[in-house]
Design a protein around this motif. Sequence first.
Motif, PDB file in Angstrom:
ATOM      1  N   ILE A   1       0.851  -1.207   0.000  1.00 41.55           N
ATOM      2  CA  ILE A   1       0.000   0.000   0.000  1.00 41.55           C
ATOM      3  C   ILE A   1       0.880   1.248   0.000  1.00 41.55           C
ATOM      4  CG2 ILE A   1      -1.546   1.387   1.446  1.00 41.55           C
ATOM      5  CD1 ILE A   1      -2.945  -1.243   2.228  1.00 41.55           C
ATOM      6  N   ILE A   2       1.923   1.247   0.827  1.00 37.14           N
ATOM      7  CA  ILE A   2       2.845   2.390   0.871  1.00 37.14           C
ATOM      8  C   ILE A   2       3.478   2.610  -0.499  1.00 37.14           C
ATOM      9  CG2 ILE A   2       4.935   3.315   1.943  1.00 37.14           C
ATOM     10  CD1 ILE A   2       4.274   1.528   4.387  1.00 37.14           C
ATOM     11  N   LEU A   3       3.935   1.522  -1.122  1.00 43.72           N
ATOM     12  CA  LEU A   3       4.591   1.629  -2.429  1.00 43.72           C
ATOM     13  C   LEU A   3       3.638   2.128  -3.501  1.00 43.72           C
ATOM     14  CD1 LEU A   3       6.707  -1.665  -2.423  1.00 43.72           C
ATOM     15  CD2 LEU A   3       7.604   0.658  -2.509  1.00 43.72           C
ATOM     16  N   VAL A   4       2.433   1.573  -3.537  1.00 41.19           N
ATOM     17  CA  VAL A   4       1.487   1.902  -4.610  1.00 41.19           C
ATOM     18  C   VAL A   4       0.951   3.316  -4.459  1.00 41.19           C
ATOM     19  CG1 VAL A   4      -0.676   1.223  -5.723  1.00 41.19           C
ATOM     20  CG2 VAL A   4       0.886  -0.526  -4.882  1.00 41.19           C
TER      21      VAL A   4
ATOM     22  N   VAL B   1      -0.858   0.171  -9.465  1.00 38.51           N
ATOM     23  CA  VAL B   1      -1.325   1.554  -9.632  1.00 38.51           C
ATOM     24  C   VAL B   1      -2.356   1.630 -10.754  1.00 38.51           C
ATOM     25  CG1 VAL B   1      -0.642   3.879 -10.313  1.00 38.51           C
ATOM     26  CG2 VAL B   1       0.780   2.592  -8.735  1.00 38.51           C
ATOM     27  N   VAL B   2      -2.054   1.008 -11.880  1.00 34.10           N
ATOM     28  CA  VAL B   2      -2.958   1.066 -13.040  1.00 34.10           C
ATOM     29  C   VAL B   2      -4.258   0.329 -12.747  1.00 34.10           C
ATOM     30  CG1 VAL B   2      -3.234   0.392 -15.460  1.00 34.10           C
ATOM     31  CG2 VAL B   2      -1.063   1.337 -14.671  1.00 34.10           C
TER      32      VAL B   2
ATOM     33  N   ILE C   1      -5.148   1.378  -2.731  1.00 32.65           N
ATOM     34  CA  ILE C   1      -5.215   0.512  -1.548  1.00 32.65           C
ATOM     35  C   ILE C   1      -5.872  -0.817  -1.905  1.00 32.65           C
ATOM     36  CG2 ILE C   1      -6.218   0.256   0.750  1.00 32.65           C
ATOM     37  CD1 ILE C   1      -5.979   3.328   1.027  1.00 32.65           C
ATOM     38  N   PHE C   2      -7.018  -0.760  -2.590  1.00 31.77           N
ATOM     39  CA  PHE C   2      -7.717  -1.984  -2.981  1.00 31.77           C
ATOM     40  C   PHE C   2      -6.842  -2.853  -3.878  1.00 31.77           C
ATOM     41  CE2 PHE C   2     -11.904   0.497  -2.530  1.00 31.77           C
ATOM     42  CZ  PHE C   2     -11.975   0.185  -1.172  1.00 31.77           C
ATOM     43  N   ALA C   3      -6.187  -2.231  -4.864  1.00 29.56           N
ATOM     44  CA  ALA C   3      -5.356  -2.990  -5.812  1.00 29.56           C
ATOM     45  C   ALA C   3      -4.150  -3.616  -5.109  1.00 29.56           C
ATOM     46  CB  ALA C   3      -4.895  -2.077  -6.942  1.00 29.56           C
ATOM     47  N   ALA C   4      -3.532  -2.879  -4.179  1.00 29.08           N
ATOM     48  CA  ALA C   4      -2.371  -3.405  -3.463  1.00 29.08           C
ATOM     49  C   ALA C   4      -2.756  -4.636  -2.639  1.00 29.08           C
ATOM     50  CB  ALA C   4      -1.779  -2.328  -2.563  1.00 29.08           C
TER      51      ALA C   4
END
Length: 319
Positions: A44-47, A243-244, A255-258
């Motif tokens: 989450i932090i990275l994305v 991210v995409v 957040i959801f994608a991560a």
Amino acid sequence: MKRLNSLISCTALLLVYLVVKLLESRGILLPYHVQILSLCCINIILVVSLNLINGFTGQFSIGHAGFFAIGAYASAYLTVHLQLPFVLAIICGGILAGLAGLAVGLPALRLRGDYLAIATLGFGEIIRVIILNTDAVGGARGFSGIPKYTTFGLAYLTAIITVVVIRNFVTSDFGRACLAVREDEIAAESLGVNSTYFKVLAFAIGAFFAGAAGALFSHYLQYMAPTPSQIGFVKSIDILIMVVLGGLGSITGSIFAAVFLTIIPELLRGFAEYRMILYPILLIVVMIYRPAGLLSGQEFSLSNLAKHFKGAKAHGNHS
């Protein structure tokens, strides 16, 4: 209304943490499950930090793993060889990654599009090769013996801080300037916005949090290897996919994608022979039906959800 939403959000975040700790203490959540949840927080932090650069500022960076690597190795060196407190090592790792973001951003962010992507990709590979040939951090054999200081609680708290800081930045005057640069850089400059300054600022902030994520990661797995999948271009592509998928310009989407793309590969471990087929097929299906991402440019919140239901109810009554 804003205070009520903030109170509800804080309560929900606290409840999530308490539920995880309760399930862990009862033995329902095994160390493996806690590890996956911790990796979700780190991702989450990275994305979210990359979304600040790519989604909100409109730059195309694919070298985020380089900043991640700087934070991971720098913090590990500080805790192993200099015995610095872990929190201080996280901050130092983030600062070094942020300085690297400034050093790369000043010349590279004068480029645009594919040229910027190639420049940032090259930077990430330069960092990996430097680490590969630096004996002080293990070189090609990797950096082992890193103490396990990262806990789920610390990773969870850092993820919350990252989201809050970047959300406040995006909604500030600085963030609106970054959005203006994303929409039309020439028009923004004609109105007095220094596009280079705001692009570099967003780049440095994103790099800082990527470095913090690297520090948490290295002190959780206790071993770092200079491989493409851990700190190289493969890692950068994984973050970019998240991210995409979540949607450019959406923090909640990130957040959801991560969380989704961290858990799904683990759920597919039972289908080991089909895992590398099912995973890309799933991504392709999602991108076909949601080409702009899950929440492109939108945020999930209670107020937005209430407005949606009110709009749907009014439309139903009108019909």
